[in-house]
Write a protein that holds these residues in place. Structure first.
Motif, PDB file in Angstrom:
ATOM      1  N   SER A 181      -6.022   5.370 -10.489  1.00  0.00           N
ATOM      2  CA  SER A 181      -5.170   4.617  -9.593  1.00  0.00           C
ATOM      3  C   SER A 181      -6.057   4.408  -8.336  1.00  0.00           C
ATOM      4  O   SER A 181      -5.722   3.546  -7.609  1.00  0.00           O
ATOM      5  N   LEU A 182      -7.129   5.223  -8.100  1.00  0.00           N
ATOM      6  CA  LEU A 182      -7.913   4.971  -6.901  1.00  0.00           C
ATOM      7  C   LEU A 182      -8.465   3.753  -6.982  1.00  0.00           C
ATOM      8  O   LEU A 182      -8.364   2.947  -6.069  1.00  0.00           O
ATOM      9  N   PRO A 183      -9.269   3.406  -8.112  1.00  0.00           N
ATOM     10  CA  PRO A 183      -9.849   1.855  -8.275  1.00  0.00           C
ATOM     11  C   PRO A 183      -8.776   1.021  -8.149  1.00  0.00           C
ATOM     12  O   PRO A 183      -9.127  -0.220  -7.542  1.00  0.00           O
ATOM     13  N   ILE A 184      -7.590   0.883  -8.749  1.00  0.00           N
ATOM     14  CA  ILE A 184      -6.622   0.034  -8.662  1.00  0.00           C
ATOM     15  C   ILE A 184      -6.096   0.003  -7.233  1.00  0.00           C
ATOM     16  O   ILE A 184      -5.699  -1.164  -6.720  1.00  0.00           O
ATOM     17  N   GLY A 185      -5.896   1.097  -6.563  1.00  0.00           N
ATOM     18  CA  GLY A 185      -5.448   1.350  -5.093  1.00  0.00           C
ATOM     19  C   GLY A 185      -6.495   0.189  -4.240  1.00  0.00           C
ATOM     20  O   GLY A 185      -6.125  -0.560  -3.587  1.00  0.00           O
ATOM     21  N   LEU A 186      -7.589   0.549  -4.661  1.00  0.00           N
ATOM     22  CA  LEU A 186      -8.680  -0.277  -3.870  1.00  0.00           C
ATOM     23  C   LEU A 186      -8.656  -1.648  -4.097  1.00  0.00           C
ATOM     24  O   LEU A 186      -9.055  -2.548  -3.205  1.00  0.00           O
TER      25      LEU A 186
ATOM     26  N   LEU B 257       7.821  10.871  -0.586  1.00  0.00           N
ATOM     27  CA  LEU B 257       7.517  10.578   0.886  1.00  0.00           C
ATOM     28  C   LEU B 257       6.619  11.408   1.719  1.00  0.00           C
ATOM     29  O   LEU B 257       6.608  12.401   1.671  1.00  0.00           O
ATOM     30  N   SER B 258       5.508  10.594   2.199  1.00  0.00           N
ATOM     31  CA  SER B 258       4.672  11.341   2.904  1.00  0.00           C
ATOM     32  C   SER B 258       4.047  10.691   3.992  1.00  0.00           C
ATOM     33  O   SER B 258       3.755   9.338   4.134  1.00  0.00           O
ATOM     34  N   PRO B 259       3.606  11.234   4.991  1.00  0.00           N
ATOM     35  CA  PRO B 259       3.442  10.516   6.235  1.00  0.00           C
ATOM     36  C   PRO B 259       1.804  10.068   6.226  1.00  0.00           C
ATOM     37  O   PRO B 259       1.292   9.092   6.713  1.00  0.00           O
ATOM     38  N   VAL B 260       0.995  10.373   5.035  1.00  0.00           N
ATOM     39  CA  VAL B 260      -0.331  10.045   4.611  1.00  0.00           C
ATOM     40  C   VAL B 260      -0.336   8.517   4.342  1.00  0.00           C
ATOM     41  O   VAL B 260      -1.481   7.938   4.717  1.00  0.00           O
ATOM     42  N   TYR B 261       0.765   8.058   3.970  1.00  0.00           N
ATOM     43  CA  TYR B 261       0.650   6.545   3.489  1.00  0.00           C
ATOM     44  C   TYR B 261       0.372   5.715   4.469  1.00  0.00           C
ATOM     45  O   TYR B 261       0.199   4.418   4.560  1.00  0.00           O
ATOM     46  N   ALA B 262       1.070   6.061   5.776  1.00  0.00           N
ATOM     47  CA  ALA B 262       0.883   5.411   6.877  1.00  0.00           C
ATOM     48  C   ALA B 262      -0.721   5.047   7.465  1.00  0.00           C
ATOM     49  O   ALA B 262      -1.034   3.959   7.486  1.00  0.00           O
ATOM     50  N   LEU B 263      -1.181   6.251   6.993  1.00  0.00           N
ATOM     51  CA  LEU B 263      -2.656   6.026   7.264  1.00  0.00           C
ATOM     52  C   LEU B 263      -3.405   5.197   6.316  1.00  0.00           C
ATOM     53  O   LEU B 263      -4.449   4.458   6.609  1.00  0.00           O
ATOM     54  N   TYR B 264      -3.107   5.473   5.188  1.00  0.00           N
ATOM     55  CA  TYR B 264      -3.442   4.499   3.955  1.00  0.00           C
ATOM     56  C   TYR B 264      -3.347   3.082   4.450  1.00  0.00           C
ATOM     57  O   TYR B 264      -4.356   2.150   4.376  1.00  0.00           O
TER      58      TYR B 264
ATOM     59  N   THR C  76       0.899  -1.042   0.064  1.00  0.00           N
ATOM     60  CA  THR C  76       0.112   0.067  -0.080  1.00  0.00           C
ATOM     61  C   THR C  76       1.025   1.273  -0.016  1.00  0.00           C
ATOM     62  O   THR C  76       0.694   2.167  -0.619  1.00  0.00           O
ATOM     63  N   ILE C  77       1.978   1.204   1.007  1.00  0.00           N
ATOM     64  CA  ILE C  77       2.655   2.504   0.911  1.00  0.00           C
ATOM     65  C   ILE C  77       3.570   2.682  -0.330  1.00  0.00           C
ATOM     66  O   ILE C  77       3.624   3.779  -0.941  1.00  0.00           O
ATOM     67  N   PHE C  78       4.038   1.595  -1.051  1.00  0.00           N
ATOM     68  CA  PHE C  78       4.724   1.900  -2.347  1.00  0.00           C
ATOM     69  C   PHE C  78       3.921   2.178  -3.185  1.00  0.00           C
ATOM     70  O   PHE C  78       4.585   2.921  -4.293  1.00  0.00           O
ATOM     71  N   TYR C  79       2.872   1.581  -3.316  1.00  0.00           N
ATOM     72  CA  TYR C  79       1.911   1.868  -4.656  1.00  0.00           C
ATOM     73  C   TYR C  79       1.581   3.379  -4.540  1.00  0.00           C
ATOM     74  O   TYR C  79       1.457   4.180  -5.595  1.00  0.00           O
ATOM     75  N   TRP C  80       1.053   3.982  -3.355  1.00  0.00           N
ATOM     76  CA  TRP C  80       0.723   5.405  -3.247  1.00  0.00           C
ATOM     77  C   TRP C  80       1.905   6.282  -3.537  1.00  0.00           C
ATOM     78  O   TRP C  80       1.796   7.423  -3.951  1.00  0.00           O
ATOM     79  N   SER C  81       3.189   5.928  -3.033  1.00  0.00           N
ATOM     80  CA  SER C  81       4.217   6.789  -3.284  1.00  0.00           C
ATOM     81  C   SER C  81       4.682   6.703  -4.757  1.00  0.00           C
ATOM     82  O   SER C  81       5.091   7.650  -5.149  1.00  0.00           O
TER      83      SER C  81
ATOM     84  N   LEU D  67      -2.880   1.813   7.297  1.00  0.00           N
ATOM     85  CA  LEU D  67      -3.688   1.314   8.572  1.00  0.00           C
ATOM     86  C   LEU D  67      -5.052   0.957   8.087  1.00  0.00           C
ATOM     87  O   LEU D  67      -5.697   0.065   8.526  1.00  0.00           O
ATOM     88  N   ILE D  68      -5.769   1.920   7.302  1.00  0.00           N
ATOM     89  CA  ILE D  68      -6.878   1.659   6.898  1.00  0.00           C
ATOM     90  C   ILE D  68      -7.177   0.245   6.336  1.00  0.00           C
ATOM     91  O   ILE D  68      -7.906  -0.411   6.535  1.00  0.00           O
ATOM     92  N   THR D  69      -6.201  -0.043   5.412  1.00  0.00           N
ATOM     93  CA  THR D  69      -6.143  -1.238   4.596  1.00  0.00           C
ATOM     94  C   THR D  69      -6.216  -2.439   5.991  1.00  0.00           C
ATOM     95  O   THR D  69      -6.997  -3.422   5.654  1.00  0.00           O
ATOM     96  N   VAL D  70      -5.068  -2.314   6.537  1.00  0.00           N
ATOM     97  CA  VAL D  70      -5.156  -3.160   7.687  1.00  0.00           C
ATOM     98  C   VAL D  70      -6.156  -3.590   8.558  1.00  0.00           C
ATOM     99  O   VAL D  70      -6.819  -4.602   9.079  1.00  0.00           O
ATOM    100  N   VAL D  71      -6.835  -2.342   9.113  1.00  0.00           N
ATOM    101  CA  VAL D  71      -7.824  -2.490  10.098  1.00  0.00           C
ATOM    102  C   VAL D  71      -9.089  -2.920   9.244  1.00  0.00           C
ATOM    103  O   VAL D  71      -9.739  -3.763   9.989  1.00  0.00           O
ATOM    104  N   VAL D  72      -9.466  -2.472   8.071  1.00  0.00           N
ATOM    105  CA  VAL D  72     -10.588  -3.113   7.403  1.00  0.00           C
ATOM    106  C   VAL D  72     -10.454  -4.604   7.107  1.00  0.00           C
ATOM    107  O   VAL D  72     -11.379  -5.227   7.403  1.00  0.00           O
ATOM    108  N   SER D  73      -9.170  -5.086   6.760  1.00  0.00           N
ATOM    109  CA  SER D  73      -8.923  -6.357   6.752  1.00  0.00           C
ATOM    110  C   SER D  73      -9.163  -7.197   7.892  1.00  0.00           C
ATOM    111  O   SER D  73      -9.711  -8.217   8.108  1.00  0.00           O
ATOM    112  N   ALA D  74      -8.393  -6.622   8.910  1.00  0.00           N
ATOM    113  CA  ALA D  74      -8.677  -7.394  10.518  1.00  0.00           C
ATOM    114  C   ALA D  74     -10.086  -7.463  10.847  1.00  0.00           C
ATOM    115  O   ALA D  74     -10.721  -8.409  11.268  1.00  0.00           O
ATOM    116  N   LEU D  75     -10.805  -6.442  10.890  1.00  0.00           N
ATOM    117  CA  LEU D  75     -12.205  -6.370  11.059  1.00  0.00           C
ATOM    118  C   LEU D  75     -13.088  -7.483  10.439  1.00  0.00           C
ATOM    119  O   LEU D  75     -13.799  -8.070  10.772  1.00  0.00           O
TER     120      LEU D  75
END
Length: 409
Positions: free
Chosen positions: A267-272, A370-377, A38-43, A379-387
């Motif tokens: 890139s948004l649907p590909i990222g999703l 390099l952007s801190p927002v990729y950490a949020l992206y 996720t981080i590498f893709y959006w970067s 985290l959302i992926t992992v949290v949704v997956s885990a839930l």
């Protein structure tokens, strides 16, 4: 009392993830992989846009361009700036950003062997480095120092078959009528920006004025930090006399802007979709891990733990292992994009695109962003997956009967 019991479940869950090290490592590795991807893709997506922007701002055009409104519609020297004094005063009122006068015109280059049409750029050699990186990319010979000299993109020099120290003739017809001038080739540019290497022609501003008959310049190139071009253009435009305007580079790249923004939307649907695959990987790993421990859960229920507490214990185990994997993914993901953001390891993959679409000004240098927002992206992926993954184990734990669980094979 309830808090103390929940604390026991927390400690038991934490101990269990290290008691089942193999399962914990597997789940952490899957979550780390999802985070890194996720981080590498959006970067990469942001890095592509900034690479195109950087190439046009520092090599092909300028971060901000000031000119008469008529020149933006028809870039002919007839629509150029004859007096630069009002512009200098306006730039001082706007905070005096660095700038350089330029005179752009169409002409014919003639070498002893052949001729080729090109757009030439007259520059002030002393101040041009403040707004352009082309002077620093002269790898053979040197940058302009005086009138009577010309610097060429190295691929253009190859086509014209001219070398350092040889002369070519520049011909044009503008305000001064048909004019020709012989110039000595003093430098060759290897900018790794295809349009510059293939068609870049730079001569002294005085020579450009003599050839065109324009006493000033066609436009001013103004410096601005990468990503702040629009703000600088607005600030400068507010101080300009009537009939003049300032445009950020992103407004002048034409269809390239449309292509890049369309690519960003795509890139948004590909990222999703990427996030969905990552979620499936995490989900399947969690479900398999729970199924393999069914008999173990039966023993725990037989020893007295009720179903809700068992469900909480499973959820906490998954949460702990997922958190470990996410933190590991953050470290690896940001280390990866830091390296690819400071080393041109991805540039060769884009070299062919730059050759095919030279008009796009694509660079052979590509760096991730390099952007801190990729950490949020991530985290959302992992949290949704885990839930989503925990729905099945939690429901299963609530309905699990000790006798059935102990017979599970």
């Amino acid at each position: 009392m309830k808090g103390a019991r929940f604390g026991v479940i927390v400690r038991l869950a934490w101990r269990n993830i290290w008691r089942h090290r193999q399962r914990t490592y597997l789940l952490a590795a899957v979550v780390a992989y999802a985070s890194v991807a996720t981080i590498f893709y959006w970067s990469m997506i942001d890095g592509y846009k900034l690479s195109v922007l950087e190439a046009h701002a520092r090599y092909v055009m300028a971060p901000v361009t000031i000119a008469r409104t008529a020149w933006f519609d028809d870039p002919d020297p007839e629509n150029g700036l004859r007096d630069l004094a009002p512009l200098r005063a306006a730039l001082e009122r706007a905070g005096s950003p660095r700038y350089a006068p330029r005179l752009q015109f169409a002409g014919l280059l003639t070498s002893p062997y052949l001729s080729e049409g090109a757009f030439l750029l007259g520059v002030d050699p002393a101040v041009e480095p403040a707004v352009s990186r082309v002077p620093g990319k002269v790898t053979e010979g040197r940058w302009l120092e005086a009138p009577g000299e010309v610097v060429l993109g190295y691929k253009l020099a190859e086509r014209l078959d001219v070398r350092l120290g040889e002369r070519l003739v520049v011909s044009t017809a503008a305000l001064a009528g048909p004019q020709s001038l012989g110039l000595e080739v003093v430098g060759l540019v290897h900018a790794r920006v295809s349009s510059v290497d293939r068609s870049g022609v730079y001569l002294h501003l005085d020579d450009a004025r003599a050839l065109t008959g324009l006493s000033g310049a066609t436009h001013l190139a103004v410096d601005a930090p990468l990503g702040r071009e629009e703000g600088v253009a607005r600030r400068v435009a507010a101080q300009l006399p009537r009939g003049l305007t300032a445009h950020p580079v992103w407004d002048l790249v034409g269809p390239i802007k449309t292509d890049v923004e369309a690519g960003k939307r795509l890139s948004l649907p590909i990222g999703l979709l990427l996030a969905l695959f990552a979620a499936l990987a995490v989900t399947s790993t969690l479900i398999v891990s729970v199924l393999e421990r069914t008999r173990e859960f039966g023993v725990v229920l037989a020893l007295g733990m009720d179903n809700p507490k068992l469900g909480w214990m499973i959820v906490l185990e998954a949460a702990f292992a997922t958190a470990v994997g996410w933190l590991l993914g953050l470290v690896l993901g940001y280390a990866l994009i830091y390296y690819t953001g400071t080393h041109n390891v991805l540039g060769p993959f884009f070299q062919l695109s730059g050759e095919v679409w030279s008009e796009a000004g694509l660079t052979e240098e590509f760096y991730t962003h390099l952007s801190p927002v990729y950490a949020l992206y991530s985290l959302i992926t992992v949290v949704v997956s885990a839930l989503s993954a925990l729905l099945f184990p939690a429901l299963r734990a609530r309905r699990l009967h000790p006798s059935e669980a102990l017979r599970w094979d």
